[in-house]
Write a protein that holds these residues in place. Structure first.
Motif, PDB file in Angstrom:
ATOM      1  N   ASP A   1      41.938  33.030  48.529  1.00 34.39           N
ATOM      2  CA  ASP A   1      41.780  34.125  49.484  1.00 34.39           C
ATOM      3  C   ASP A   1      43.173  34.620  49.871  1.00 34.39           C
ATOM      4  O   ASP A   1      43.839  34.052  50.728  1.00 34.39           O
ATOM      5  N   ALA A   2      43.587  35.693  49.226  1.00 37.07           N
ATOM      6  CA  ALA A   2      44.930  36.223  49.459  1.00 37.07           C
ATOM      7  C   ALA A   2      45.080  36.778  50.865  1.00 37.07           C
ATOM      8  O   ALA A   2      46.197  36.874  51.378  1.00 37.07           O
ATOM      9  N   LYS A   3      44.006  37.128  51.522  1.00 35.67           N
ATOM     10  CA  LYS A   3      44.085  37.693  52.877  1.00 35.67           C
ATOM     11  C   LYS A   3      44.685  36.700  53.873  1.00 35.67           C
ATOM     12  O   LYS A   3      45.236  37.095  54.887  1.00 35.67           O
TER      13      LYS A   3
ATOM     14  N   GLU B   1      49.640  39.569  49.937  1.00 33.51           N
ATOM     15  CA  GLU B   1      48.226  39.490  49.552  1.00 33.51           C
ATOM     16  C   GLU B   1      48.024  40.032  48.143  1.00 33.51           C
ATOM     17  O   GLU B   1      47.373  39.403  47.305  1.00 33.51           O
ATOM     18  N   ARG B   2      48.592  41.220  47.898  1.00 33.62           N
ATOM     19  CA  ARG B   2      48.435  41.854  46.594  1.00 33.62           C
ATOM     20  C   ARG B   2      49.039  41.000  45.486  1.00 33.62           C
ATOM     21  O   ARG B   2      48.449  40.787  44.433  1.00 33.62           O
TER      22      ARG B   2
ATOM     23  N   GLU C   1      46.884  37.951  44.843  1.00 36.27           N
ATOM     24  CA  GLU C   1      45.681  38.325  44.093  1.00 36.27           C
ATOM     25  C   GLU C   1      46.023  38.536  42.625  1.00 36.27           C
ATOM     26  O   GLU C   1      45.290  38.089  41.736  1.00 36.27           O
ATOM     27  N   ASP C   2      47.135  39.226  42.366  1.00 37.60           N
ATOM     28  CA  ASP C   2      47.570  39.443  40.982  1.00 37.60           C
ATOM     29  C   ASP C   2      47.843  38.107  40.288  1.00 37.60           C
ATOM     30  O   ASP C   2      47.435  37.881  39.147  1.00 37.60           O
TER      31      ASP C   2
ATOM     32  N   GLY D   1      46.655  35.142  41.044  1.00 37.41           N
ATOM     33  CA  GLY D   1      45.393  34.439  40.826  1.00 37.41           C
ATOM     34  C   GLY D   1      44.618  35.002  39.645  1.00 37.41           C
ATOM     35  O   GLY D   1      44.086  34.257  38.816  1.00 37.41           O
ATOM     36  N   GLU D   2      44.571  36.317  39.540  1.00 39.85           N
ATOM     37  CA  GLU D   2      43.847  36.953  38.438  1.00 39.85           C
ATOM     38  C   GLU D   2      44.505  36.656  37.096  1.00 39.85           C
ATOM     39  O   GLU D   2      43.822  36.387  36.105  1.00 39.85           O
TER      40      GLU D   2
END
Length: 99
Positions: A36-38, A46-47, A50-51, A53-54
């Motif tokens: 949970d990047a938030k 956060e961005r 998320e990148d 993690g993806e």
């Protein structure tokens, strides 16, 4: 003329190890998907999380996919070689009886 030789034990061990890699990588794939990047606080972080993690989820997924395919291919080689070995033994036995 050369002899054909395949180390069956080694082939089986490598196939099992590749199968275990596929199972082992399932856990990190699920963990990366659950990040949970938030919770990082700032939008930029956060961005980037998320990148990250993806990308890792994709990379680990590819390793898992390729190891599964390699294990399947090695199983096919193992089965084909066993059949070839049995067929060759039967042909040699038949030829010896015909003499």
């Amino acid at each position: 003329m050369s002899d054909l030789y395949i180390d069956g034990e080694m082939l089986s061990r490598v196939r099992r190890n590749l199968g275990n890699i596929e199972d082992l990588l399932g856990k990190p794939i699920r963990a990366m998907a659950d990040i949970d990047a938030k919770a990082m606080g700032t939008k930029d972080l956060e961005r980037r999380m998320e990148d990250f993690g993806e990308e890792w989820e994709y990379g680990i997924g590819q390793l898992r996919k390729f190891s599964k395919g390699a294990a399947k291919t090695l199983a096919h080689i193992e089965n084909t070689f066993e059949k070839l070995d049995l067929d060759l033994a039967a042909a040699l036995s038949k030829a010896a009886k015909e003499k």
